[in-house]
Design an enzyme around this catalytic site. Structure first.
Site, PDB file in Angstrom:
ATOM      1  N   ASP A 638       0.865  -1.176   0.000  1.00  0.00           N
ATOM      2  CA  ASP A 638       0.000   0.000   0.000  1.00  0.00           C
ATOM      3  C   ASP A 638       0.909   1.235   0.000  1.00  0.00           C
ATOM      4  O   ASP A 638       1.649   1.478   0.965  1.00  0.00           O
ATOM      5  CB  ASP A 638      -0.893  -0.029   1.239  1.00  0.00           C
ATOM      6  CG  ASP A 638      -1.939   1.085   1.235  1.00  0.00           C
ATOM      7  OD1 ASP A 638      -1.739   2.087   0.511  1.00  0.00           O
ATOM      8  OD2 ASP A 638      -2.941   0.954   1.968  1.00  0.00           O
ATOM      9  N   HIS A 639       0.832   2.019  -1.081  1.00  0.00           N
ATOM     10  CA  HIS A 639       1.754   3.148  -1.229  1.00  0.00           C
ATOM     11  C   HIS A 639       1.389   4.328  -0.329  1.00  0.00           C
ATOM     12  O   HIS A 639       2.146   5.304  -0.246  1.00  0.00           O
ATOM     13  CB  HIS A 639       1.775   3.614  -2.694  1.00  0.00           C
ATOM     14  CG  HIS A 639       3.107   4.142  -3.124  1.00  0.00           C
ATOM     15  ND1 HIS A 639       3.997   4.740  -2.255  1.00  0.00           N
ATOM     16  CD2 HIS A 639       3.723   4.158  -4.340  1.00  0.00           C
ATOM     17  CE1 HIS A 639       5.074   5.104  -2.902  1.00  0.00           C
ATOM     18  NE2 HIS A 639       4.941   4.759  -4.177  1.00  0.00           N
ATOM     19  N   ARG A 640       0.297   4.249   0.378  1.00  0.00           N
ATOM     20  CA  ARG A 640      -0.071   5.350   1.267  1.00  0.00           C
ATOM     21  C   ARG A 640       0.770   5.357   2.537  1.00  0.00           C
ATOM     22  O   ARG A 640       0.998   6.425   3.120  1.00  0.00           O
ATOM     23  CB  ARG A 640      -1.566   5.260   1.616  1.00  0.00           C
ATOM     24  CG  ARG A 640      -2.488   5.525   0.436  1.00  0.00           C
ATOM     25  CD  ARG A 640      -3.938   5.293   0.780  1.00  0.00           C
ATOM     26  NE  ARG A 640      -4.216   3.891   1.124  1.00  0.00           N
ATOM     27  CZ  ARG A 640      -5.436   3.421   1.376  1.00  0.00           C
ATOM     28  NH1 ARG A 640      -6.490   4.227   1.332  1.00  0.00           N
ATOM     29  NH2 ARG A 640      -5.603   2.142   1.676  1.00  0.00           N
TER      30      ARG A 640
END
Length: 667
Positions: A638-640
């Protein structure tokens, strides 16, 4: 006058008295009726049949299903298939059989809840419109009662109280000597008895073509367009807009030639004048059984004499074809309006010279069972059902380019849908080599199980998550050697992978975190490694809690127990919903590399590919090359809350553990 004797089924005539009351039906009647009859009189019925009928009467509220009139020209229908078997429960609105009419194959729905007690007309058999095809009962217990009655049709008793002497009238005015067709009020549902003309889409004198909507009819179910089945001109409207007509009553006349319109308008006026009498007659008619018995021969003889003696009523086309084919019109039974001989009747007679040679001596019998004329489309007309025409028009397909598979080569709705690709064409029989059994593949829709629905929703939930993926090859020589040492102790590859991931996540805890919807990072103190397991009908992720802290032997034993529970379907929610990092391993199936979908509520999932031999440079080797065991892993994040550098460092640590520090996995 036309007379019709009606065979009365005591068990399906509505009454609450000690007598059975008769009521008439026409050739297009499809009403379902019920009974609470207590006394029945039988005439000419054996004791065994009396017993069968009495058993049938004992069934509470039986419902008679008759062959419906699915078009205004339909005389009989064939049961293509029963969608329900005897004893099965049905609900109102549910399709119970498929009927082939003279226009198309159509589903017929039930209009009552209950159970199929008896199928009278089997699949493939034909029945006249209005004929009994099945019996429905309200209670399941009554199914056995009806089935015990045996042959329902032959067990039907005659009613004691009354019969119907006549069902309609015939105009005293002779039909015009010109080619025309009469449009009757169609039965648009199995319960429809009358219909109201909502609007005429064509005016008197307008040209009409086959398949073109000419009126809107309000039935007991809905408003529906009614199409013309012949080309010609709308000569006369018998039933005006807003007026009601019984099913089977004339509502309009179509002329083949425009010049015949004035003559047919005069004829239509006589039909309109007799409509009221035709409607009122069934209610007023009541006669003794003897009178009813006398009505049948009278009907046959009067119809026979109408053609046998005096003027023969035939269309110009029929006369022309009779002259060309050498057919004596006095021996032909007319199936047109009021017994008029049509071109189709002459064609049928020419193909059956034995029946034609019998002459007028057998004509009375022929009236009761007319030869079904062949369907011969007019020149330039493509034979197609109304629905097929509508579908072809919508898809902008030329009907002439479609090969019809319906009766008489008519193009059906299925033919059009196959041509457009909306429906699959019937698959030809598969050719197999001698001695090889053909493989039957499924071709249906199977609803999701509860587990499959859950997996589907979880996968859809991650579509909005911004992800990235990184891959790395890991040398597996030392790892595989370690596995061979611990395998006898019950430690699997999955247990070793869980331990390795736990140790790597311990060094880089960001990989064990997840995004929080409030706008932040949710750090997880426990490293719970979930591993995907495929089971029959779904996918589940048993979880090794605190994998970084446990001994490898403890992990191995715990994993075996979790897998057994997963296969037995006895996992507790906490045992498969508490993961903070997931592993998906397809290496044992020979998959070299793949990408896994991120589970909801987690920041990372690691996809494990298969191990294979790879040739790599080696300065110390004789030829400067050596073989190395390698495995490719792919990490989805998850790039967040996780960035590319985080993932790269994690994979570097994981590779170091599996390549150089395998002893740490034993702690």
């Amino acid at each position: 006058m036309r007379f019709s004797t009606v065979a009365l089924l005591a068990a399906v005539a509505q009454t609450t008295t000690t007598q059975v009351h008769a009521f008439g039906t026409t050739s297009t009647s499809t009403a379902f009726t019920t009974t609470t009859t207590t006394n029945v009189a039988y005439y000419g019925v054996s004791d065994n049949k009396k017993k069968q009928a009495t058993q049938l009467c004992m069934a509470a509220d039986p419902i008679k299903i008759t062959m419906p009139a699915l078009s205004s020209t339909m005389k009989e229908g064939r049961i293509v298939s029963w969608l329900k078997a005897e004893g099965e429960e049905i609900t109102a609105g549910e399709a119970i059989m498929v009927v082939e009419s003279d226009k198309a194959d159509m589903d017929v729905e039930a209009f009552e809840d209950g159970y199929i007690a008896k199928i009278v007309t089997e699949e493939g058999a034909a029945a006249d419109v209005g004929a009994l095809v099945a019996i429905i009962v309200e209670n399941e217990a009554d199914v056995a009662v009806v089935q015990a009655a045996g042959d329902v049709a032959s067990a039907v008793p005659a009613a004691a109280s009354s019969t119907v002497e006549a069902t309609g009238t015939v105009s005293a005015v002779t039909a015009p000597d010109c080619e025309f067709s009469q449009i009757d009020m169609p039965a648009l549902s199995s319960t429809m008895k009358e219909g109201k003309i909502v609007s005429w889409l064509k005016a008197e004198g307008d040209a009409v073509s086959s398949g073109e909507a000419i009126m809107v009819v309000e039935s007991d179910k809905a408003d529906m367009d009614v199409e013309a089945f012949e080309d010609g001109y709308l000569a006369a409207i018998v039933t005006a807009e807003g007026e009601v007509a019984n099913v089977g009553s004339p509502v309009a006349i179509i002329a083949a030639e425009e010049g015949d319109i004035p003559v047919l308008q005069a004829y239509a006026a006589t039909l309109a004048g007799g409509a009221g009498a035709a409607v009122a007659m069934p209610a007023a008619a009541a006669a003794s059984p003897k009178a009813a018995a006398a009505a049948a021969p009278k009907t046959a003889s009067s119809n026979a004499n109408a053609n046998a003696g005096g003027r023969i009523v035939a269309s110009p086309l029929a006369k022309k074809k009779a002259e060309e084919l050498g057919v004596d019109l006095s021996t032909v039974v007319g199936t047109g309006p009021n017994g008029r001989i049509t071109g189709g009747d002459v064609m049928s007679a020419s193909k059956n010279p034995a029946a034609s040679a019998a002459g007028s001596s057998t004509k009375a019998a022929a009236v009761s069972a007319p030869v079904k004329p062949a369907h011969i489309p007019a020149a330039g007309v493509i034979a197609a059902t109304p629905t097929a025409r509508a579908l072809a028009k919508k898809a902008k397909i030329d009907l002439a380019s479609i090969v019809g598979t319906g009766e008489f080569g008519r193009v059906t709705a299925d033919d059009v849908m196959i041509a457009t690709g909306e429906k699959k064409a019937p698959k030809p029989a598969r050719k197999v080599a001698p001695g090889v059994e053909a493989v039957e593949l499924r071709d249906d829709m199977e609803p999701f199980t509860g587990m499959q629905r859950g997996v589907s929703k979880n996968m859809e939930a991650t579509l909005s998550v911004p992800i990235f993926r990184v891959s790395r090859a890991i040398v597996m020589n030392k790892f595989e050697a370690l596995y061979q040492n611990v395998k006898p102790k019950g430690v699997s590859v999955s247990a070793l992978l869980a331990k390795a991931v736990g140790l790597a996540a311990e060094k880089y805890p960001i990989m064990n975190s997840n995004y929080d919807a409030s706008g932040g990072i949710k750090w997880n103190a426990d490293i719970n490694v979930a591993m995907a397991v495929a089971i029959n009908g779904g996918l589940i992720t048993p979880t090794i809690k605190n994998a970084n802290e446990k001994n490898i032997l403890d992990i191995g034993g715990e994993w075996r127990e979790l897998v057994d529970k997963a296969k037995a379907g006895t996992l507790a929610p906490d045992e498969y919903q508490s993961g903070t990092f997931t592993i998906s391993n397809l290496g044992m199936f020979g998959v070299s590399q793949f990408d896994a979908i991120l589970p909801p509520g987690q920041g990372s999932i690691l996809a494990i590919g298969g191990t294979s031999d790879v040739v790599v440079p080696d300065k110390e080797a004789v030829l400067g090359l050596k073989t190395q065991r390698q495995m490719t892993v792919t990490l989805t994040c998850d790039h967040r809350n996780i960035y590319g550098a985080d993932a790269a460092l994690f994979l570097k640590e994981l590779a170091d553990i599996m390549e150089n520090k395998v002893e740490t996995l034993l702690l």
